[in-house]
Design an enzyme around this catalytic site. Structure first.
Site, PDB file in Angstrom:
ATOM      1  N   TRP A 358       0.842  -1.212   0.000  1.00 35.09           N
ATOM      2  CA  TRP A 358       0.000   0.000   0.000  1.00 35.09           C
ATOM      3  C   TRP A 358       0.867   1.249   0.000  1.00 35.09           C
ATOM      4  O   TRP A 358       0.411   2.348  -0.291  1.00 35.09           O
ATOM      5  CB  TRP A 358      -0.964   0.025   1.195  1.00 35.09           C
ATOM      6  N   ASP A 359       2.166   1.077   0.314  1.00 35.34           N
ATOM      7  CA  ASP A 359       3.119   2.191   0.291  1.00 35.34           C
ATOM      8  C   ASP A 359       2.983   2.988  -1.009  1.00 35.34           C
ATOM      9  O   ASP A 359       3.125   4.207  -1.026  1.00 35.34           O
ATOM     10  CB  ASP A 359       4.564   1.669   0.350  1.00 35.34           C
ATOM     11  N   GLU A 489       0.258  -1.565  13.035  1.00 35.91           N
ATOM     12  CA  GLU A 489       0.337  -3.032  13.113  1.00 35.91           C
ATOM     13  C   GLU A 489       0.666  -3.506  14.526  1.00 35.91           C
ATOM     14  O   GLU A 489       0.857  -4.697  14.743  1.00 35.91           O
ATOM     15  CB  GLU A 489       1.362  -3.550  12.107  1.00 35.91           C
ATOM     16  N   LYS A 602       2.548   1.974  16.250  1.00 34.28           N
ATOM     17  CA  LYS A 602       3.716   1.779  15.388  1.00 34.28           C
ATOM     18  C   LYS A 602       3.884   2.943  14.397  1.00 34.28           C
ATOM     19  O   LYS A 602       4.974   3.416  14.140  1.00 34.28           O
ATOM     20  CB  LYS A 602       3.562   0.471  14.607  1.00 34.28           C
ATOM     21  N   GLN A 603       2.767   3.355  13.808  1.00 30.93           N
ATOM     22  CA  GLN A 603       2.856   4.377  12.754  1.00 30.93           C
ATOM     23  C   GLN A 603       1.542   5.131  12.666  1.00 30.93           C
ATOM     24  O   GLN A 603       0.521   4.652  13.164  1.00 30.93           O
ATOM     25  CB  GLN A 603       3.191   3.730  11.422  1.00 30.93           C
TER      26      GLN A 603
HETATM   27  C1  BGC Z   1       4.698  -1.067   7.656  1.00 29.48           C
HETATM   28  C2  BGC Z   1       3.690  -1.186   6.522  1.00 29.48           C
HETATM   29  C3  BGC Z   1       4.430  -1.123   5.204  1.00 29.48           C
HETATM   30  C4  BGC Z   1       5.543  -2.140   5.145  1.00 29.48           C
HETATM   31  C5  BGC Z   1       6.408  -1.996   3.896  1.00 29.48           C
HETATM   32  C6  BGC Z   1       5.746  -2.152   7.500  1.00 29.48           C
HETATM   33  O1  BGC Z   1       6.695  -2.024   8.518  1.00 29.48           O
HETATM   34  O2  BGC Z   1       4.041  -1.218   8.893  1.00 29.48           O
HETATM   35  O3  BGC Z   1       2.760  -0.121   6.605  1.00 29.48           O
HETATM   36  O4  BGC Z   1       3.526  -1.358   4.166  1.00 29.48           O
HETATM   37  O5  BGC Z   1       6.413  -1.976   6.259  1.00 29.48           O
HETATM   38  O6  BGC Z   1       7.004  -0.741   3.838  1.00 29.48           O
END
Ligand code: BGC
Length: 770
Positions: A358-359, A489, A602-603
């Site tokens: 999804w990035d 996550e 986390k984000q």
């Molecule tokens: C992030 C995801 C991301 C993935 C790849 C993960 O650590 O939580 O949002 O899509 O890394 O960059």
């Protein structure tokens, strides 16, 4: 600030010492690519020290059989990985029978320079062989940006201290493996090699997917600057081809090999005859010559910089950092082929398998949308459009019906590759990011035709998914979305993640509004969409409306914030300030169980949603949410700080915005997370770009107008960036006193700076003050 290994420089990344302990880091940092192929910065000559050999060809993948502890229905059978492809950089060198190998001989000097302006990597070193002979090497390589299936490298050797025998052996090798292979398998088979005069080729085929890649070289040899015809011994054995040049050397003489390379894959060429074709292309490159190839390559890079450079004055580290990021994004994806996409590590390592996340839509898409011609972003949308059938199949496997689509969390060809239930089945917000990108594309480019030709098919299918994924809660008298993982996550299987529910509702509304718009403006096109999607306009739209009006969006009334998910306030209420710094990053110190129960995020999650739909919220709402969530976010995804930074800029909190920006600005260059050895964080590099352009620059598209609301970090004297609106380029320059916008196009551009609306005519330049 972390002590950088690299000297500050506006355009160059320079390594001045041979540091075998940082070998893999440098292989990632000096990686090269041209959208079509890429490679880690492995040495040309033999290297028996620690190295991760990596050569990658865009779009060529291998389905590596899934490994899971406990199988769950719906898991994919494989994870698609871009395999380490046949390598073409090798030049084995022997001096008086002794191999040149930096892990063995004494390295007296070493310098590696990445010239980002020109896209050229140069390495020079002086090594002393055990015989006492001194060998000076200059190696220079580039992957052509103007002819992306070709590359060239020049390797010159000067030996001092006597006379003797020098052997140089440029080679190609398909004897490669992937470190991340789940079962230690080789991903290639049917290797073959052949040579023909000065040319040679190695061809190999991926197992299962049968992609054929032919890698060819033609070598030209020089002694003291003059081309010489030397008798070469050509060797071609199954997976290895080489040409061996032997010379008597005298002290101080310079010998150079120029290696011209072509890499063709069956993605773009018929497999039949591909080896001959590749050799022909290598010969054509040799005929064109190193300097001419380099010239057109440099021109192509120059165009890229003219379209998308960011210039920062007064902070050379920031300048170097942002250029490094822009450089990597342009190396990874050039937007000419809708079958290609952007893996989180680009062509710089094996992690994440080179697959699409999804990035792309959530972070990288706006970069290409603003810095490239419209077709580039359109190709990124078409990538998902072409995979719609597979997304419908994916949803079907999970029990969804009637043309509902769930796009994969990780994919190469449209099939899901990820196999953790809490992500594969639950991190469904990715569907919303894909819908949002369509909207974002149209508001930037004005290309509404995209909606009728392609976009609505995707939107209808995603809307159908949301309509089935939510359910009516008798208890709440609302629609709810249960059992999800938001962008954060560090919590799984939560109910009513605000971000996911908001995005689902928005998608349903955007799809409905777009259909209604089409129905009223072009009944013929509307009917065509209805036919293509088998839409039941009356019933489906009615049901969606009912959901839009009754979706449950969790809030905490006392605090006046959106709630990340139903149970978030039941957690122990700590902030990042309560954490022992020695326990960070949490994912390396805490058990997963402890992380999942904790309040730590986390984000960006709620804030990711506020970022997307910012205009729907007043400043105080944004502030309350920012002030609540930022102290609870550990930013353990590199994608996170940039989103928080943009919101801090929006709140005029330039100090926080700058601090957050610094966490992404030189993430890889200074290896903040101690993991650059695995590859670069290419997708999060776009986040850094966003935190300058949308953050400090305050760029937004509102009501068919491009708006700027710039602030400037106190550490900077000025900055400027290039962006496009409706495909018309413009430059925005910001210093402490004023903002200047220059229309570089031949069209009018409607702009608003600090709320002042105007139309900039072709070539116009206007100053604005706050
Ligand atoms: C992030 C995801 C991301 C993935 C790849 C993960 O650590 O939580 O949002 O899509 O890394 O960059």
């Amino acid at each position: 600030m972390i002590n950088s290994r690299f000297q500050p420089d506006e355009w160059k990344i320079t390594e001045t010492r041979f540091e075998p302990e940082n070998g893999r880091d440098s292989e990632s940092l000096f990686a090269m690519g041209n959208g079509m192929m890429g490679l880690r910065a492995n040495f040309e000559e033999k290297y028996s020290g620690d190295t991760l050999q990596g050569t990658y060809v865009a779009g060529v993948y291998y389905p590596d059989k899934t490994v899971v502890g406990w199988w769950k229905n719906g898991y994919p059978d494989y994870f698609a990985k871009v395999p380490n492809a046949p390598s073409w950089t090798g030049i084995e060198v022997t001096v008086d029978g002794e191999s040149l190998d930096l892990a063995v001989c004494k390295v007296k000097s070493f310098r590696r320079i990445l010239n980002m302006k020109e896209g050229v990597l140069t390495r020079t070193f002086t090594a002393v062989m055990t015989s006492g002979r001194t060998v000076e090497v200059t190696a220079c390589r580039f992957l052509s940006m103007s002819e992306p299936e070709t590359a060239a490298l020049s390797y010159s050797v000067k030996i001092t201290g006597g006379e003797g025998l020098l052997v140089m052996k440029p080679c190609l090798s398909a004897d490669v493996h992937n470190e991340d292979a789940n079962y230690g398998e080789k991903f290639w088979e049917n290797e073959s090699a052949e040579s023909d005069g000065p040319r040679a080729v190695v061809t190999a085929q991926t197992r299962k997917t049968a992609f054929v890649v032919a890698t060819a070289m033609e070598n030209v040899f020089y002694a003291d600057g003059k081309q010489v015809k030397v008798m070469a011994v050509h060797e071609a054995n199954r997976d290895f081809a080489s040409s061996t040049f032997e010379h008597r050397y005298h002290s101080g003489e310079v010998f150079e090999v120029r290696k011209y390379v072509a890499v063709l894959s069956s993605l773009n060429h018929p497999a039949e005859g591909i080896s001959k074709n590749a050799m022909k292309r290598a010969s054509e490159a040799a005929l064109k010559g190193f300097d001419a190839m380099l010239e057109s390559h440099k021109n192509a890079w120059n165009e890229k910089w003219e379209r998308g450079d960011i210039i920062i004055k007064g902070d050379i580290e920031a300048q170097q950092g942002i250029r490094f990021n822009i450089f990597q994004l342009n190396q990874t994806y050039t937007g000419e082929d809708p079958r290609l996409n952007i893996g989180p590590k680009g062509f710089t390592g094996e992690k994440y398998g080179g697959s699409t996340y999804w990035d792309t839509e959530a972070f990288v898409f706006p970069f290409y949308l603003s810095t490239s011609d419209t077709h580039v972003a359109r190709n990124l949308l078409l990538y998902r459009y072409k995979q719609l059938g597979r997304a419908i199949e994916n949803a079907g496997k999970l029990g969804f019906k009637g043309g509902a689509a769930l796009y994969p969390m990780v994919t190469m060809n449209g099939e899901e590759c990820h196999n953790e239930w809490e992500i594969t089945f639950e991190e469904i917000h990715r569907n919303g990011a894909i819908a949002f990108a369509i909207y974002n594309y149209i508001r930037h480019t004005g290309d509404k035709n995209y909606l009728t030709e392609y976009g609505l098919e995707v939107l209808v299918a995603i809307s159908r998914f949301w309509a089935q994924r939510c359910n009516w809660s008798e208890e709440k008298k609302k629609y709810v979305i249960l059992g999800v993982t938001g962008p954060n996550e560090y919590e799984n299987n939560v109910n009513n993640n605000w971000y996911t529910n908001t995005l689902a509702t928005w998608t349903l509304k955007y799809t409905s509004d777009s259909l209604e718009w089409l129905r009223s403006t072009s009944p013929v096109k509307f009917n065509s969409v209805v036919t293509r999607t088998h839409l039941d306009p009356d019933n489906e739209l009615k049901h969606w409306k009912e959901i839009i009006q009754n979706m449950y969006l969790p809030v905490h009334r006392d605090r006046g914030i959106f709630l990340q998910q139903d149970g978030y306030m039941d957690k122990e209420n700590l902030t990042v300030g309560d954490l022992d710094p020695a326990e960070r990053p949490l994912n390396q110190h805490w058990s997963w169980d402890r992380i999942l129960r904790s309040v730590f995020i986390k984000q960006a999650d709620v804030l990711q949603g506020i970022y997307l739909f910012e205009e729907e919220f007043d400043e105080e709402t944004i502030r309350r949410n920012f002030e609540f969530y930022e102290p609870r976010c550990v930013h353990e995804s590199s994608l996170s700080p940039s989103i928080h930074s943009i919101l801090a800029s929006r709140l005029h909190d330039t100090d926080s915005a700058y601090k957050l920006y610094l966490r992404t600005a030189r993430l890889d260059l200074d290896d903040y997370n101690r993991e650059v050895k695995d590859g670069l964080h290419v997708t999060s590099m776009a986040g850094t770009w966003l935190s300058i352009v949308e953050g400090f620059g305050g760029m937004r598209i509102r009501n068919d107008r491009v708006c700027f609301n710039p602030v400037i970090p106190p550490a900077w004297e000025s900055y400027s960036f290039m962006v496009r609106f409706r495909n018309n380029p413009m430059r925005v320059e910001v210093n402490g006193k004023k903002v200047t916008v220059i229309n570089l196009s031949e069209d009018n551009i409607p702009v608003a700076v600090y709320g002042k609306e105007t139309v900039l005519g072709p070539g116009a330049k206007e100053n604005f003050e706050k």
